[in-house]
Design a protein around this motif. Structure first.
Motif, PDB file in Angstrom:
ATOM      1  N   ARG A 145       0.820  -1.195   0.000  1.00 59.39           N
ATOM      2  CA  ARG A 145       0.000   0.000   0.000  1.00 59.39           C
ATOM      3  C   ARG A 145       0.863   1.258   0.000  1.00 59.39           C
ATOM      4  O   ARG A 145       0.383   2.339  -0.334  1.00 59.39           O
ATOM      5  CB  ARG A 145      -0.914   0.010   1.223  1.00 59.39           C
ATOM      6  CG  ARG A 145      -2.082  -0.948   1.180  1.00 59.39           C
ATOM      7  CD  ARG A 145      -3.126  -0.555   0.162  1.00 59.39           C
ATOM      8  NE  ARG A 145      -3.596   0.794   0.351  1.00 59.39           N
ATOM      9  CZ  ARG A 145      -4.581   1.150   1.167  1.00 59.39           C
ATOM     10  NH1 ARG A 145      -5.201   0.223   1.883  1.00 59.39           N
ATOM     11  NH2 ARG A 145      -4.960   2.408   1.259  1.00 59.39           N
ATOM     12  N   GLY A 146       2.122   1.138   0.399  1.00 60.72           N
ATOM     13  CA  GLY A 146       3.041   2.263   0.395  1.00 60.72           C
ATOM     14  C   GLY A 146       4.440   1.783   0.045  1.00 60.72           C
ATOM     15  O   GLY A 146       4.907   0.765   0.566  1.00 60.72           O
ATOM     16  N   LEU A 147       5.110   2.489  -0.858  1.00 59.09           N
ATOM     17  CA  LEU A 147       6.453   2.110  -1.317  1.00 59.09           C
ATOM     18  C   LEU A 147       7.374   3.315  -1.247  1.00 59.09           C
ATOM     19  O   LEU A 147       6.954   4.455  -1.484  1.00 59.09           O
ATOM     20  CB  LEU A 147       6.407   1.575  -2.750  1.00 59.09           C
ATOM     21  CG  LEU A 147       5.706   0.233  -2.958  1.00 59.09           C
ATOM     22  CD1 LEU A 147       5.414   0.000  -4.430  1.00 59.09           C
ATOM     23  CD2 LEU A 147       6.553  -0.910  -2.405  1.00 59.09           C
ATOM     24  N   GLU A 148       8.644   3.040  -0.918  1.00 59.34           N
ATOM     25  CA  GLU A 148       9.653   4.092  -0.858  1.00 59.34           C
ATOM     26  C   GLU A 148      10.844   3.668  -1.713  1.00 59.34           C
ATOM     27  O   GLU A 148      11.386   2.582  -1.529  1.00 59.34           O
ATOM     28  CB  GLU A 148      10.105   4.327   0.582  1.00 59.34           C
ATOM     29  CG  GLU A 148      11.206   5.354   0.711  1.00 59.34           C
ATOM     30  CD  GLU A 148      11.775   5.407   2.113  1.00 59.34           C
ATOM     31  OE1 GLU A 148      11.400   6.307   2.871  1.00 59.34           O
ATOM     32  OE2 GLU A 148      12.610   4.531   2.447  1.00 59.34           O
ATOM     33  N   LEU A 149      11.230   4.532  -2.628  1.00 60.25           N
ATOM     34  CA  LEU A 149      12.367   4.272  -3.504  1.00 60.25           C
ATOM     35  C   LEU A 149      13.492   5.216  -3.116  1.00 60.25           C
ATOM     36  O   LEU A 149      13.318   6.432  -3.105  1.00 60.25           O
ATOM     37  CB  LEU A 149      11.978   4.490  -4.969  1.00 60.25           C
ATOM     38  CG  LEU A 149      13.094   4.311  -6.002  1.00 60.25           C
ATOM     39  CD1 LEU A 149      13.602   2.875  -6.019  1.00 60.25           C
ATOM     40  CD2 LEU A 149      12.627   4.733  -7.394  1.00 60.25           C
ATOM     41  N   GLY A 150      14.635   4.641  -2.765  1.00 59.03           N
ATOM     42  CA  GLY A 150      15.806   5.427  -2.401  1.00 59.03           C
ATOM     43  C   GLY A 150      16.883   5.317  -3.459  1.00 59.03           C
ATOM     44  O   GLY A 150      17.167   4.222  -3.962  1.00 59.03           O
TER      45      GLY A 150
ATOM     46  N   LEU B  49      20.214   1.624  -5.707  1.00 63.96           N
ATOM     47  CA  LEU B  49      18.783   1.882  -5.588  1.00 63.96           C
ATOM     48  C   LEU B  49      18.188   0.873  -4.616  1.00 63.96           C
ATOM     49  O   LEU B  49      18.568  -0.310  -4.628  1.00 63.96           O
ATOM     50  CB  LEU B  49      18.068   1.781  -6.934  1.00 63.96           C
ATOM     51  CG  LEU B  49      18.357   2.896  -7.965  1.00 63.96           C
ATOM     52  CD1 LEU B  49      19.560   2.537  -8.807  1.00 63.96           C
ATOM     53  CD2 LEU B  49      17.142   3.126  -8.851  1.00 63.96           C
ATOM     54  N   ARG B  50      17.262   1.334  -3.796  1.00 64.43           N
ATOM     55  CA  ARG B  50      16.625   0.465  -2.806  1.00 64.43           C
ATOM     56  C   ARG B  50      15.133   0.743  -2.808  1.00 64.43           C
ATOM     57  O   ARG B  50      14.701   1.895  -2.760  1.00 64.43           O
ATOM     58  CB  ARG B  50      17.202   0.709  -1.419  1.00 64.43           C
ATOM     59  CG  ARG B  50      16.527  -0.100  -0.307  1.00 64.43           C
ATOM     60  CD  ARG B  50      17.161   0.208   1.031  1.00 64.43           C
ATOM     61  NE  ARG B  50      18.559  -0.186   1.060  1.00 64.43           N
ATOM     62  CZ  ARG B  50      19.392   0.128   2.049  1.00 64.43           C
ATOM     63  NH1 ARG B  50      18.971   0.870   3.063  1.00 64.43           N
ATOM     64  NH2 ARG B  50      20.642  -0.270   2.006  1.00 64.43           N
ATOM     65  N   LEU B  51      14.334  -0.313  -2.860  1.00 67.22           N
ATOM     66  CA  LEU B  51      12.872  -0.208  -2.852  1.00 67.22           C
ATOM     67  C   LEU B  51      12.348  -0.917  -1.612  1.00 67.22           C
ATOM     68  O   LEU B  51      12.623  -2.098  -1.390  1.00 67.22           O
ATOM     69  CB  LEU B  51      12.280  -0.833  -4.119  1.00 67.22           C
ATOM     70  CG  LEU B  51      10.755  -0.767  -4.268  1.00 67.22           C
ATOM     71  CD1 LEU B  51      10.284   0.675  -4.338  1.00 67.22           C
ATOM     72  CD2 LEU B  51      10.303  -1.540  -5.504  1.00 67.22           C
ATOM     73  N   ARG B  52      11.580  -0.185  -0.787  1.00 62.50           N
ATOM     74  CA  ARG B  52      11.016  -0.732   0.442  1.00 62.50           C
ATOM     75  C   ARG B  52       9.502  -0.613   0.425  1.00 62.50           C
ATOM     76  O   ARG B  52       8.953   0.399  -0.029  1.00 62.50           O
ATOM     77  CB  ARG B  52      11.548  -0.004   1.684  1.00 62.50           C
ATOM     78  CG  ARG B  52      13.038  -0.116   1.905  1.00 62.50           C
ATOM     79  CD  ARG B  52      13.377   0.345   3.310  1.00 62.50           C
ATOM     80  NE  ARG B  52      12.805   1.657   3.594  1.00 62.50           N
ATOM     81  CZ  ARG B  52      12.473   2.059   4.817  1.00 62.50           C
ATOM     82  NH1 ARG B  52      12.624   1.257   5.853  1.00 62.50           N
ATOM     83  NH2 ARG B  52      11.966   3.272   5.006  1.00 62.50           N
ATOM     84  N   ALA B  53       8.837  -1.636   0.944  1.00 61.26           N
ATOM     85  CA  ALA B  53       7.386  -1.590   1.133  1.00 61.26           C
ATOM     86  C   ALA B  53       7.124  -1.152   2.564  1.00 61.26           C
ATOM     87  O   ALA B  53       7.195  -1.956   3.496  1.00 61.26           O
ATOM     88  CB  ALA B  53       6.762  -2.952   0.850  1.00 61.26           C
ATOM     89  N   ILE B  54       6.853   0.128   2.753  1.00 61.25           N
ATOM     90  CA  ILE B  54       6.699   0.680   4.098  1.00 61.25           C
ATOM     91  C   ILE B  54       5.297   0.446   4.661  1.00 61.25           C
ATOM     92  O   ILE B  54       5.053   0.695   5.840  1.00 61.25           O
ATOM     93  CB  ILE B  54       7.021   2.182   4.099  1.00 61.25           C
ATOM     94  CG1 ILE B  54       6.149   2.923   3.074  1.00 61.25           C
ATOM     95  CG2 ILE B  54       8.484   2.420   3.804  1.00 61.25           C
ATOM     96  CD1 ILE B  54       6.380   4.423   3.028  1.00 61.25           C
ATOM     97  N   TRP B  55       4.374  -0.016   3.829  1.00 62.16           N
ATOM     98  CA  TRP B  55       3.007  -0.299   4.281  1.00 62.16           C
ATOM     99  C   TRP B  55       2.492  -1.461   3.453  1.00 62.16           C
ATOM    100  O   TRP B  55       2.404  -1.376   2.228  1.00 62.16           O
ATOM    101  CB  TRP B  55       2.145   0.947   4.113  1.00 62.16           C
ATOM    102  CG  TRP B  55       0.711   0.766   4.483  1.00 62.16           C
ATOM    103  CD1 TRP B  55       0.149  -0.272   5.183  1.00 62.16           C
ATOM    104  CD2 TRP B  55      -0.375   1.639   4.156  1.00 62.16           C
ATOM    105  NE1 TRP B  55      -1.194  -0.094   5.323  1.00 62.16           N
ATOM    106  CE2 TRP B  55      -1.548   1.069   4.715  1.00 62.16           C
ATOM    107  CE3 TRP B  55      -0.470   2.849   3.479  1.00 62.16           C
ATOM    108  CZ2 TRP B  55      -2.783   1.661   4.586  1.00 62.16           C
ATOM    109  CZ3 TRP B  55      -1.705   3.445   3.357  1.00 62.16           C
ATOM    110  CH2 TRP B  55      -2.852   2.858   3.900  1.00 62.16           C
ATOM    111  N   THR B  56       2.177  -2.565   4.116  1.00 66.22           N
ATOM    112  CA  THR B  56       1.704  -3.755   3.426  1.00 66.22           C
ATOM    113  C   THR B  56       0.395  -4.231   4.043  1.00 66.22           C
ATOM    114  O   THR B  56       0.084  -3.936   5.200  1.00 66.22           O
ATOM    115  CB  THR B  56       2.740  -4.890   3.487  1.00 66.22           C
ATOM    116  OG1 THR B  56       2.974  -5.253   4.858  1.00 66.22           O
ATOM    117  CG2 THR B  56       4.045  -4.468   2.837  1.00 66.22           C
TER     118      THR B  56
END
Length: 502
Positions: A277-282, A327-334
């Motif tokens: 539901r929420g993703l963060e790309l660094g 590059l890093r992709l995190r699912a901050i809301w699942t």
């Protein structure tokens, strides 16, 4: 703790160790001090003091804006790190940690050496701390804040006598309660036993919060009643990353790496049975700067192509500088998302766009504040039974929502007054006029009586009797009579039309 967090994030942290420095929070009367450094405290600044008063004592004081949300995140991370000394840890208030060290001290060579290890670990992290060991959480907090750091209170000791010399602030009470106790002449914990408990109960009987009842806090401190604690449980966040052999600067290569990360994230989420539901790309640049981009989705998904499309618009303004090396992709809301078997033939014939996908695209393009959706609201008044909410917010639970009778699909923005002819004052309506047209009523269902919300309305608000009616042309309406003859709340009842059935 807030001061330590700010100092650790400062570039020239040593400079603030020697100058008076405070963190401030905005209030209705102006900036108020939330935390102060040691030089600031020595200059006369105190938490809770107005900044204007502090500047009178020390004109050269340095200020920065406090960040309570960031402080809480820092404390949560610190609580997870502190689990090295016990099986679980919890946050106590806004500046403390509680760690369960039951049957753990022998692993460190005893309780004394355990506290030495704690002090050394915090010193290495450059965080000031005070610690204590006691049989209860309240006693440990009291000793850590109002006794010498490193104090140990054994299980077999007389806790009441040992803690009796501590000030009443050791009970973790609200400041106004402490002020009342001091005005009554109660300055130490031992003095509370000199007053009849019934008298104290009568004084604070309307106080429901534990932090507003001194006897409740005293019983928790002495272990007479249990104190519920909420442990901090770390959760593993789904994350994928790419470390590049050579830095990239061109958008085409960046899009390719993002597609690879989205595919990896989809497989990671599928293995966990979840959707994002929420993703963060660094994006880590060669010069050390980190660029982050966030997206939120209206519904849980693990569709890689959809994730790539949403991030594509977020990357238009990214400056790669001398190149991006990681590059890093995190699912901050699942959320839980069950596995399903897709139908190839149905998918090939379906050329439409899912509603959640459309919402995600509009939210990225227009901003999440430009889109709202109607969600149920627990109210039996029809015009209050739903409210607008951002589609990216979690859906409300079904608990507390009322089960209504059949409602029309279309409600008017505001109920319109109509003229009704009926046989008797309390009988069914026979004919009504709405917007200049007369309608003969052929069928009637009702009434459905709806009472006003007494906690919100005035006492003179009248009842509503709703009717589902059908006119001579087969059109169906939802009308209601406001009030009953002889209810003592007004003159003759009025009639209104509020909804239209399909």
């Amino acid at each position: 703790m807030a001061m330590d967090r700010w100092r650790l994030g400062a570039v020239e942290r040593r400079k603030f160790d020697e100058k008076p420095f405070v963190l401030t929070a905005d209030t209705a009367h102006g900036p108020r001090i939330a935390a102060t450094s040691r030089p600031g405290a020595a200059a006369g600044a105190r938490p809770g003091m107005m900044l204007a008063d502090a500047r009178t004592l020390c004109p050269e004081i340095i200020t920065a804006v406090a960040d309570p949300a960031g402080d809480l995140v820092f404390l949560e991370k610190l609580a997870v790190w502190a689990r090295r000394w016990g099986p679980w840890s919890a946050i106590d208030g806004t500046d403390g940690l509680l760690v369960d060290v039951t049957a753990v001290a022998h692993l460190f060579g005893g309780e004394d050496k355990l506290l030495v290890d704690v002090a050394a670990a915090f010193t290495q992290r450059e965080v000031d701390m005070r610690c204590a060991i006691a049989p209860t959480a309240g006693a440990a907090w009291a000793l850590a804040h109002h006794a010498a750091s490193g104090t140990i209170l054994q299980q077999h000791e007389d806790m009441k006598a040992r803690l009796g010399e501590l000030p009443v602030e050791a009970l973790r009470l609200d400041q106004d309660i402490v002020t009342v106790l001091r005005r009554l002449g109660l300055k130490k914990l031992g003095e509370l036993s000199t007053i009849d408990s019934d008298a104290i109960n009568r004084r604070f009987r309307n106080r429901k919060s534990p932090s507003a009842n001194p006897l409740t806090r005293l019983d928790q401190l002495l272990g007479r009643i249990p104190e519920p604690l909420l442990p901090v449980i770390p959760q593993k966040v789904p994350m994928v990353q790419r470390r590049l052999l050579e830095p990239i600067r061109h958008r085409q290569l960046l899009d390719q790496v993002v597609r690879d990360l989205a595919g990896d994230m989809a497989r990671e989420l599928e293995g966990r049975g979840e959707g994002a539901r929420g993703l963060e790309l660094g994006l880590w640049r060669v010069d050390g700067e980190v660029v982050t981009r966030h997206i939120e989705l209206a519904a849980a998904t693990r569709e890689a192509a959809h994730i790539v499309r949403l991030f594509a618009r977020k990357l238009d303004d990214v400056d790669a500088g001398f190149g991006i090396e990681m590059l890093r992709l995190r699912a901050i809301w699942t959320e839980k998302l069950a596995l399903d078997q897709s139908d190839i033939e149905t998918a090939s014939q379906n050329h439409g766009i899912a509603l959640s996908t459309l919402v995600d695209r509009l939210a990225v393009r227009l901003g999440p504040g430009a889109i709202t959706r109607l969600v149920p609201f627990p109210s039996h008044i029809p015009e209050r039974a739903q409210r607008g909410q951002s589609p990216l917010e979690p859906e409300p639970t079904s608990q507390g929502q009322l089960a209504f009778h059949k409602r029309p699909l279309k409600l008017l923005d505001k109920a319109e007054r109509i003229a009704v002819l009926y046989a008797t004052p309390d009988g069914y309506p026979k004919r009504f006029r709405w917007r200049g047209e007369v309608h003969d009523i052929k069928r009637v269902e009702g009434p459905e009586r709806i009472a006003p919300e007494w906690w919100r309305e005035r006492g003179s608000t009248r009842l509503r009797d709703y009717y589902r009616i059908e006119d001579q042309r087969g059109r169906r309406y939802w009308i209601y009579r406001l009030g009953i003859i002889g209810d003592g709340r007004g003159d003759m009842p009025d009639w209104y039309l509020q909804g239209l059935f399909a």
